[in-house]
Motif scaffolding. Structure first.
Motif, PDB file in Angstrom:
ATOM      1  N   ALA A  29       0.710  -1.171  -0.061  1.00 40.54           N
ATOM      2  CA  ALA A  29       0.104   0.036  -0.310  1.00 40.54           C
ATOM      3  C   ALA A  29       0.773   1.322  -0.175  1.00 40.54           C
ATOM      4  CB  ALA A  29      -1.199   0.185   1.092  1.00 40.54           C
ATOM      5  N   ASP A  30       2.117   1.184   0.635  1.00 44.41           N
ATOM      6  CA  ASP A  30       2.945   2.432   0.566  1.00 44.41           C
ATOM      7  C   ASP A  30       3.916   2.344  -0.497  1.00 44.41           C
ATOM      8  OD1 ASP A  30       4.420   0.392   1.491  1.00 44.41           O
ATOM      9  OD2 ASP A  30       5.046   1.315   3.357  1.00 44.41           O
ATOM     10  N   GLY A  31       3.693   1.349  -1.332  1.00 45.09           N
ATOM     11  CA  GLY A  31       4.811   1.500  -2.342  1.00 45.09           C
ATOM     12  C   GLY A  31       5.958   0.304  -2.156  1.00 45.09           C
ATOM     13  N   TRP A  32       5.925  -0.202  -1.075  1.00 43.97           N
ATOM     14  CA  TRP A  32       7.240  -1.038  -0.959  1.00 43.97           C
ATOM     15  C   TRP A  32       6.952  -2.132  -1.663  1.00 43.97           C
ATOM     16  CZ3 TRP A  32      11.242   0.012   2.635  1.00 43.97           C
ATOM     17  CH2 TRP A  32      12.278  -0.904   2.517  1.00 43.97           C
ATOM     18  N   PRO A  33       8.271  -2.570  -2.450  1.00 48.13           N
ATOM     19  CA  PRO A  33       8.139  -3.908  -3.588  1.00 48.13           C
ATOM     20  C   PRO A  33       8.428  -5.289  -2.546  1.00 48.13           C
ATOM     21  CG  PRO A  33      10.185  -2.814  -3.476  1.00 48.13           C
ATOM     22  CD  PRO A  33       9.444  -1.990  -2.670  1.00 48.13           C
ATOM     23  N   LEU A  34       7.423  -5.953  -2.806  1.00 49.29           N
ATOM     24  CA  LEU A  34       7.474  -7.384  -2.167  1.00 49.29           C
ATOM     25  C   LEU A  34       7.770  -8.336  -3.189  1.00 49.29           C
ATOM     26  CD1 LEU A  34       4.484  -7.143   0.367  1.00 49.29           C
ATOM     27  CD2 LEU A  34       6.874  -6.830   1.067  1.00 49.29           C
ATOM     28  N   ARG A  35       8.912  -9.273  -2.850  1.00 50.03           N
ATOM     29  CA  ARG A  35       9.177 -10.278  -3.744  1.00 50.03           C
ATOM     30  C   ARG A  35       8.142 -11.391  -3.827  1.00 50.03           C
ATOM     31  NH1 ARG A  35      14.028 -14.367  -4.411  1.00 50.03           N
ATOM     32  NH2 ARG A  35      13.516 -14.790  -2.416  1.00 50.03           N
ATOM     33  N   ARG A  36       7.219 -11.806  -4.863  1.00 47.77           N
ATOM     34  CA  ARG A  36       6.343 -12.813  -4.837  1.00 47.77           C
ATOM     35  C   ARG A  36       6.571 -13.862  -5.861  1.00 47.77           C
ATOM     36  NH1 ARG A  36       0.613 -10.427  -6.655  1.00 47.77           N
ATOM     37  NH2 ARG A  36       1.558  -9.653  -8.597  1.00 47.77           N
ATOM     38  N   TYR A  37       5.967 -15.058  -5.470  1.00 46.45           N
ATOM     39  CA  TYR A  37       6.377 -16.306  -6.389  1.00 46.45           C
ATOM     40  C   TYR A  37       4.962 -16.892  -6.503  1.00 46.45           C
ATOM     41  CZ  TYR A  37       7.836 -20.663  -8.392  1.00 46.45           C
ATOM     42  OH  TYR A  37       8.128 -21.741  -8.927  1.00 46.45           O
ATOM     43  N   ALA A  73      -3.113 -23.377  -7.048  1.00 45.27           N
ATOM     44  CA  ALA A  73      -2.336 -22.347  -7.432  1.00 45.27           C
ATOM     45  C   ALA A  73      -1.592 -21.715  -6.207  1.00 45.27           C
ATOM     46  CB  ALA A  73      -3.270 -21.223  -8.358  1.00 45.27           C
ATOM     47  N   VAL A  74      -0.286 -21.683  -6.184  1.00 49.34           N
ATOM     48  CA  VAL A  74       0.229 -21.425  -4.847  1.00 49.34           C
ATOM     49  C   VAL A  74       1.086 -20.011  -5.150  1.00 49.34           C
ATOM     50  CG1 VAL A  74       2.194 -22.208  -3.067  1.00 49.34           C
ATOM     51  CG2 VAL A  74       0.666 -23.865  -4.491  1.00 49.34           C
ATOM     52  N   THR A  75       0.833 -19.070  -4.097  1.00 45.59           N
ATOM     53  CA  THR A  75       1.511 -17.847  -4.028  1.00 45.59           C
ATOM     54  C   THR A  75       2.149 -17.897  -2.775  1.00 45.59           C
ATOM     55  OG1 THR A  75      -0.247 -16.566  -5.374  1.00 45.59           O
ATOM     56  CG2 THR A  75       1.202 -15.470  -4.045  1.00 45.59           C
ATOM     57  N   SER A  76       3.430 -17.311  -2.927  1.00 41.11           N
ATOM     58  CA  SER A  76       4.247 -17.051  -1.623  1.00 41.11           C
ATOM     59  C   SER A  76       4.846 -15.897  -1.904  1.00 41.11           C
ATOM     60  CB  SER A  76       5.319 -18.311  -1.445  1.00 41.11           C
ATOM     61  OG  SER A  76       6.046 -18.334   0.103  1.00 41.11           O
ATOM     62  N   PHE A  77       5.571 -15.300  -0.854  1.00 43.25           N
ATOM     63  CA  PHE A  77       6.077 -14.059  -0.680  1.00 43.25           C
ATOM     64  C   PHE A  77       7.015 -13.746   0.432  1.00 43.25           C
ATOM     65  CE2 PHE A  77       2.636 -13.401   1.742  1.00 43.25           C
ATOM     66  CZ  PHE A  77       3.053 -12.479   2.888  1.00 43.25           C
ATOM     67  N   ASP A  78       8.211 -13.015   0.115  1.00 46.82           N
ATOM     68  CA  ASP A  78       9.052 -12.496   1.026  1.00 46.82           C
ATOM     69  C   ASP A  78       8.573 -11.550   1.889  1.00 46.82           C
ATOM     70  OD1 ASP A  78      10.771 -14.540   0.459  1.00 46.82           O
ATOM     71  OD2 ASP A  78      11.958 -13.288  -1.000  1.00 46.82           O
ATOM     72  N   TRP A  79       8.482 -11.429   3.265  1.00 49.48           N
ATOM     73  CA  TRP A  79       8.086 -10.292   4.162  1.00 49.48           C
ATOM     74  C   TRP A  79       8.957  -9.328   3.787  1.00 49.48           C
ATOM     75  CZ3 TRP A  79       3.730 -11.169   6.448  1.00 49.48           C
ATOM     76  CH2 TRP A  79       3.068 -12.409   6.875  1.00 49.48           C
ATOM     77  N   ARG A  80       8.368  -7.971   4.047  1.00 53.77           N
ATOM     78  CA  ARG A  80       9.043  -6.747   4.058  1.00 53.77           C
ATOM     79  C   ARG A  80      10.455  -6.774   4.928  1.00 53.77           C
ATOM     80  NH1 ARG A  80       6.724  -0.898   4.219  1.00 53.77           N
ATOM     81  NH2 ARG A  80       5.140  -2.058   3.165  1.00 53.77           N
ATOM     82  N   GLY A  81      11.515  -6.523   4.247  1.00 51.44           N
ATOM     83  CA  GLY A  81      12.833  -6.611   5.299  1.00 51.44           C
ATOM     84  C   GLY A  81      13.502  -7.608   5.169  1.00 51.44           C
ATOM     85  N   GLN A  82      13.061  -8.506   4.526  1.00 51.26           N
ATOM     86  CA  GLN A  82      13.847  -9.972   4.325  1.00 51.26           C
ATOM     87  C   GLN A  82      13.788 -10.570   3.041  1.00 51.26           C
ATOM     88  OE1 GLN A  82      11.936 -11.801   7.913  1.00 51.26           O
ATOM     89  NE2 GLN A  82      11.342 -13.510   6.506  1.00 51.26           N
ATOM     90  N   GLY A  83      14.739 -11.792   2.737  1.00 54.30           N
ATOM     91  CA  GLY A  83      14.690 -12.335   1.458  1.00 54.30           C
ATOM     92  C   GLY A  83      14.781 -11.438   0.380  1.00 54.30           C
TER      93      GLY A  83
END
Length: 319
Positions: A29-37, A73-83
């Motif tokens: 929401a604040d524009g921070w990019p989260l890596r998603r798979y 259909a699996v979605t995963s992501f890295d938490w903000r500040g890691q990965g």
């Protein structure tokens, strides 16, 4: 439990990205990019998988492949500040967060997009350790609404010896008050074979799967993370205390399966059992000495048993 005859670990290189998956960035929401798979057809339904503190998507590719193979259909992501989702402290190895609500906001945003993609299909969420804690908080606060959810060794209490929990929380508050909020709460010497062995014993009995994590960290040092900051510690105790308030867990309507390990040296199994007793619709299975903290990255016979329990639960509660 489902008695389907799961095979041993598949003939797939755990140190590679599966064919057909897609890595992208989700803008918070604040524009921070989260890596998603994302991987899988969705013929069975849609699943959101969340790792723990210091984790990255790569650690969960094996179980993602399993569930994608069942049609999820699996979605995963890295938490903000890691990965692969950036860093929040000047030291890139320090796991920092100012407020756990930032992670809850990120989860809410990703879940909203995930739910739009899922449509009327069955929806399941799975959270490990800190991810399980955040998922439970999001459920209690009605930020997410899957058909069923699974908490694997959720962080509902932590081992803080030699200090009691209240003492550790007070120490963390003091450290933050004197300007150490973004400093590591403890040291972790990456070159120390003794420390690496201790860490491995806390996480898994399977040396091959532990070596996989080390390989990914060496292959891409940018995803590696070390100890948490004092602010993370302070926020972790505050967030766990929020779940202990009367009426909070009793407000969770989602069917839940909780998996724990009796000899877990990171999170407190007694806290998981106490939470399960308060949840209106929850099942609990506790492993004995055969499992350490990372149940889904244990020896095959433990890991496959956990997968069978999860799949049977989802077949029943998110058909």
């Amino acid at each position: 439990m489902d008695s389907r005859p799961y095979p041993p670990a598949p003939e797939w290189d755990r140190r590679s990205w599966p064919d057909g998956g897609r890595v992208d960035q989700f803008s918070a929401a604040d524009g921070w990019p989260l890596r998603r798979y994302r991987l899988g057809s969705g013929a069975r339904g849609h699943m959101l998988v969340m790792g723990g503190r210091g984790d990255m998507i790569e650690k969960f590719l094996e179980v993602i492949v399993h569930w994608a193979g069942l049609g999820w259909a699996v979605t995963s992501f890295d938490w903000r500040g890691q990965g692969g989702s950036g860093r929040l402290a000047a030291d890139p190895l320090t796991g920092h967060i100012e407020d756990f609500s930032q992670w809850l906001d990120d989860l809410g945003g990703i879940a909203q997009a995930w739910e739009r993609d899922a449509g009327p299909a069955p929806r399941a969420m799975i959270g490990h350790s800190m991810g399980g804690h955040l998922l439970l908080r999001a459920l209690a606060e009605r930020r997410v609404a899957p058909d069923a959810a699974v908490l694997v060794a959720p962080m509902l209490g932590v081992h803080s010896a030699p200090l009691p929990a209240r003492g550790a929380w007070a120490l963390a508050r003091l450290a933050c008050a004197v300007g150490l909020a973004k400093r590591q709460a403890w040291t972790q010497r990456e070159e120390s074979a003794h420390q690496r062995r201790m860490r491995e014993q806390r996480l898994t009995h399977d040396p091959a799967r532990y070596a996989d994590e080390l390989w990914w960290r060496a292959h891409d040092p940018a995803i590696a993370l070390g100890p948490p900051s004092w602010r993370w510690v302070e926020q972790a105790f505050a967030s766990m205390a929020a779940l202990e308030r009367p009426g909070v867990l009793e407000n969770v309507a989602t069917p839940l399966l909780l998996l724990a390990a009796r000899r877990d040296k990171l999170v407190r199994t007694d806290a998981i059992c106490a939470a399960a007793a308060r949840l209106p619709d929850a099942r609990l299975h506790v492993y004995g000495p055969e499992s350490a903290h990372e149940i889904l990255r244990e020896w095959d016979w433990v890991r496959l048993d956990a997968l069978a329990r999860i799949d049977s639960f989802l077949d029943e509660r998110a058909p």
